[in-house]
Write a protein that holds these residues in place. Structure first.
Motif, PDB file in Angstrom:
ATOM      1  N   GLU A 183       0.929  11.537 -10.144  1.00 11.96           N
ATOM      2  CA  GLU A 183       0.144  12.774 -10.114  1.00 11.96           C
ATOM      3  C   GLU A 183       1.024  13.983 -10.432  1.00 11.96           C
ATOM      4  O   GLU A 183       0.653  14.839 -11.236  1.00 11.96           O
ATOM      5  CB  GLU A 183      -0.498  12.927  -8.735  1.00 11.96           C
ATOM      6  CG  GLU A 183      -1.363  14.152  -8.577  1.00 11.96           C
ATOM      7  CD  GLU A 183      -1.955  14.242  -7.173  1.00 11.96           C
ATOM      8  OE1 GLU A 183      -2.088  15.376  -6.692  1.00 11.96           O
ATOM      9  OE2 GLU A 183      -2.263  13.198  -6.570  1.00 11.96           O
ATOM     10  N   ALA A 217       0.829  -1.210   0.000  1.00 11.79           N
ATOM     11  CA  ALA A 217       0.000   0.000   0.000  1.00 11.79           C
ATOM     12  C   ALA A 217       0.864   1.260   0.000  1.00 11.79           C
ATOM     13  O   ALA A 217       0.544   2.243  -0.683  1.00 11.79           O
ATOM     14  CB  ALA A 217      -0.945  -0.001   1.194  1.00 11.79           C
ATOM     15  N   VAL A 218       1.949   1.231   0.736  1.00 14.14           N
ATOM     16  CA  VAL A 218       2.866   2.385   0.749  1.00 14.14           C
ATOM     17  C   VAL A 218       3.477   2.574  -0.637  1.00 14.14           C
ATOM     18  O   VAL A 218       3.531   3.693  -1.155  1.00 14.14           O
ATOM     19  CB  VAL A 218       3.975   2.204   1.813  1.00 14.14           C
ATOM     20  CG1 VAL A 218       5.063   3.252   1.650  1.00 14.14           C
ATOM     21  CG2 VAL A 218       3.378   2.258   3.205  1.00 14.14           C
ATOM     22  N   TRP A 219       3.930   1.485  -1.256  1.00 14.84           N
ATOM     23  CA  TRP A 219       4.528   1.602  -2.595  1.00 14.84           C
ATOM     24  C   TRP A 219       3.498   2.114  -3.600  1.00 14.84           C
ATOM     25  O   TRP A 219       3.813   2.925  -4.459  1.00 14.84           O
ATOM     26  CB  TRP A 219       5.092   0.269  -3.064  1.00 14.84           C
ATOM     27  CG  TRP A 219       6.209  -0.307  -2.238  1.00 14.84           C
ATOM     28  CD1 TRP A 219       6.435  -1.636  -2.008  1.00 14.84           C
ATOM     29  CD2 TRP A 219       7.252   0.383  -1.540  1.00 14.84           C
ATOM     30  NE1 TRP A 219       7.541  -1.806  -1.209  1.00 14.84           N
ATOM     31  CE2 TRP A 219       8.061  -0.580  -0.906  1.00 14.84           C
ATOM     32  CE3 TRP A 219       7.569   1.723  -1.363  1.00 14.84           C
ATOM     33  CZ2 TRP A 219       9.169  -0.250  -0.136  1.00 14.84           C
ATOM     34  CZ3 TRP A 219       8.678   2.068  -0.582  1.00 14.84           C
ATOM     35  CH2 TRP A 219       9.460   1.082   0.008  1.00 14.84           C
ATOM     36  N   ARG A 220       2.257   1.651  -3.498  1.00 16.67           N
ATOM     37  CA  ARG A 220       1.194   2.134  -4.394  1.00 16.67           C
ATOM     38  C   ARG A 220       0.951   3.628  -4.197  1.00 16.67           C
ATOM     39  O   ARG A 220       0.759   4.368  -5.152  1.00 16.67           O
ATOM     40  CB  ARG A 220      -0.105   1.353  -4.171  1.00 16.67           C
ATOM     41  CG  ARG A 220      -0.120  -0.010  -4.828  1.00 16.67           C
ATOM     42  CD  ARG A 220      -1.527  -0.607  -4.854  1.00 16.67           C
ATOM     43  NE  ARG A 220      -2.164  -0.642  -3.538  1.00 16.67           N
ATOM     44  CZ  ARG A 220      -1.998  -1.623  -2.640  1.00 16.67           C
ATOM     45  NH1 ARG A 220      -1.228  -2.672  -2.920  1.00 16.67           N
ATOM     46  NH2 ARG A 220      -2.614  -1.585  -1.472  1.00 16.67           N
ATOM     47  N   GLU A 221       0.946   4.070  -2.961  1.00 20.46           N
ATOM     48  CA  GLU A 221       0.720   5.491  -2.665  1.00 20.46           C
ATOM     49  C   GLU A 221       1.868   6.345  -3.200  1.00 20.46           C
ATOM     50  O   GLU A 221       1.639   7.416  -3.768  1.00 20.46           O
ATOM     51  CB  GLU A 221       0.558   5.704  -1.154  1.00 20.46           C
ATOM     52  CG  GLU A 221       0.281   7.139  -0.765  1.00 20.46           C
ATOM     53  CD  GLU A 221      -1.071   7.661  -1.232  1.00 20.46           C
ATOM     54  OE1 GLU A 221      -1.231   8.893  -1.259  1.00 20.46           O
ATOM     55  OE2 GLU A 221      -1.967   6.863  -1.572  1.00 20.46           O
ATOM     56  N   ARG A 231       3.733   5.578  -5.739  1.00 19.96           N
ATOM     57  CA  ARG A 231       3.560   5.583  -7.195  1.00 19.96           C
ATOM     58  C   ARG A 231       2.457   6.552  -7.611  1.00 19.96           C
ATOM     59  O   ARG A 231       2.615   7.340  -8.539  1.00 19.96           O
ATOM     60  CB  ARG A 231       3.264   4.186  -7.721  1.00 19.96           C
ATOM     61  CG  ARG A 231       3.054   4.174  -9.248  1.00 19.96           C
ATOM     62  CD  ARG A 231       2.808   2.813  -9.818  1.00 19.96           C
ATOM     63  NE  ARG A 231       1.634   2.202  -9.201  1.00 19.96           N
ATOM     64  CZ  ARG A 231       1.340   0.921  -9.285  1.00 19.96           C
ATOM     65  NH1 ARG A 231       2.103   0.090  -9.957  1.00 19.96           N
ATOM     66  NH2 ARG A 231       0.263   0.446  -8.708  1.00 19.96           N
ATOM     67  N   ALA A 232       1.336   6.534  -6.910  1.00 16.72           N
ATOM     68  CA  ALA A 232       0.201   7.397  -7.256  1.00 16.72           C
ATOM     69  C   ALA A 232       0.569   8.878  -7.126  1.00 16.72           C
ATOM     70  O   ALA A 232       0.246   9.675  -8.013  1.00 16.72           O
ATOM     71  CB  ALA A 232      -1.001   7.065  -6.374  1.00 16.72           C
ATOM     72  N   ARG A 233       1.234   9.225  -6.053  1.00 15.93           N
ATOM     73  CA  ARG A 233       1.612  10.634  -5.858  1.00 15.93           C
ATOM     74  C   ARG A 233       2.655  11.077  -6.879  1.00 15.93           C
ATOM     75  O   ARG A 233       2.604  12.191  -7.390  1.00 15.93           O
ATOM     76  CB  ARG A 233       2.113  10.860  -4.443  1.00 15.93           C
ATOM     77  CG  ARG A 233       1.000  10.781  -3.431  1.00 15.93           C
ATOM     78  CD  ARG A 233       1.471  11.136  -2.063  1.00 15.93           C
ATOM     79  NE  ARG A 233       0.425  10.898  -1.084  1.00 15.93           N
ATOM     80  CZ  ARG A 233       0.536  11.268   0.181  1.00 15.93           C
ATOM     81  NH1 ARG A 233       1.631  11.864   0.612  1.00 15.93           N
ATOM     82  NH2 ARG A 233      -0.455  11.016   1.018  1.00 15.93           N
TER      83      ARG A 233
END
Length: 136
Positions: A117, A106-110, A112-114
């Motif tokens: 963005e 979940a941290v890695w996904r966040e 990546r998402a930021r």
């Protein structure tokens, strides 16, 4: 987080091309002005050309131009053109390792998402305008 030299050089080269939209720039001048190793820059420009982000012409009137308007090229596209996937962990996507703890994934996904963005929301033109503002 690590930004590859290839991505950094690609973004710098595109910013240089955006600053001179009315004429082609030769690889040698981009390399010298941006302090990029010439051979490395040739490989970067080849990747950018394949992605349609730059176009080139051979000959004494030749050189490189942006393939699209600077405002239509996001930094996310640039990174994808030269590096592929934006964020990998040990060469895999954040969710590709079944042994990875869900909270860690979940941290890695966040991250990546930021990062996506920011890179998707920033264009080569934005860099040019930021440079012009800093020069004033």
């Amino acid at each position: 987080m690590r930004i590859s030299a290839k991505a950094d050089y690609a973004i710098r080269a595109l910013a240089a091309l955006a600053a001179e939209p009315d004429r082609p720039l030769v690889c040698e001048s981009i390399a010298a002005d941006e302090h990029i190793p010439f051979r490395f820059l040739k490989a970067v420009l080849r990747d950018l050309r394949r992605a349609g982000l730059v176009r080139s012409q051979r000959g004494c009137e030749g050189g490189y131009w942006l393939g699209r308007p600077a405002a239509a090229i996001t930094l996310a596209e640039v990174v994808a053109a030269v590096d592929g996937e934006l964020l990998t962990v040990h060469g895999e996507g954040p969710d590709d390792d079944p042994g990875r703890a869900p909270a860690v994934a979940a941290v890695w996904r966040e991250i990546r998402a930021r990062t996506e963005e920011i890179l998707t929301g920033t264009t080569v033109a934005d860099l040019l305008y930021a440079n012009q503002g800093a020069a004033r």
